[in-house]
Scaffold this motif. Structure first.
Motif: not given
Length: 181
Positions: A15-21, A85-96
């Motif tokens: 997503e767009e982020n508020e950090l203007r990157l 997350q702050a950059l608009g992404g989703t951190p990976i989670s879960g062992p797989t």
């Protein structure tokens, strides 16, 4: 597991982020951060395994060090995930997902002597350090100085823990040669 009625954001969507990157730059950095996050969790689980299974004359010191080192990696993973997350992404989670994204390989479920275990840890540390260096450079080149700074803070602790493992692997030990055979 209950089925979600509405997914707020699919993994991989940026997503767009508020950090203007710019989104394109954020995508590249988030991909790098997710690799770092996956690597961190592989290292974390391996360190915890060794923390639980260490034995011998140096048990106490190694047990405490490995627990502290795992804590350092867990803290780094949290910083990496929050930045993604702050950059608009989703951190990976879960062992797989972590296993799929990791550039390092977990040694497996078997228990080895502590010298072999530490050598395996040091190998992962080396790979993690190289990757962090590459990602610091990537972030700098893309103008994301904050991510570069976060990764610099992480690499300092990571290199310090790797250096401690090098010391543990030196020849000087309380255990005599005959006892090690």
């Amino acid at each position: 597991m209950p089925e979600q009625e509405h997914v707020r954001k699919q993994f991989g969507e940026v997503e767009e982020n508020e950090l203007r990157l710019e989104r394109e730059k954020s995508e590249q950095i988030i991909d790098a951060l997710n690799k770092d996050l996956a690597d961190a969790y592989v290292l974390y689980h391996q360190l915890k395994k060794h923390h639980w299974n260490v034995e011998g004359a140096e048990f106490r010191d190694l047990h405490l060090f490995l627990g502290e080192a795992a804590g350092n990696v867990e803290e780094a993973a949290d910083m990496i995930a929050e930045r993604a997350q702050a950059l608009g992404g989703t951190p990976i989670s879960g062992p797989t997902a972590q296993e799929e994204h990791a550039g390092v390989e977990y040694e497996g479920q078997d228990v080895y002597d502590i010298r072999t275990s530490l050598e395996n840890d040091l190998e992962i540390y080396g790979d993690v350090i190289e990757s962090l260096r590459d990602h610091i450079e990537l972030a700098e080149n893309l103008g994301d100085h904050a991510t570069a700074q976060i990764l610099r803070e992480i690499i300092v602790e990571t290199e310090d823990d790797a250096h401690h493992i090098e010391h543990y692997l030196e020849d000087d030990t309380l255990v005599t040669e005959g006892a090690m055979d």
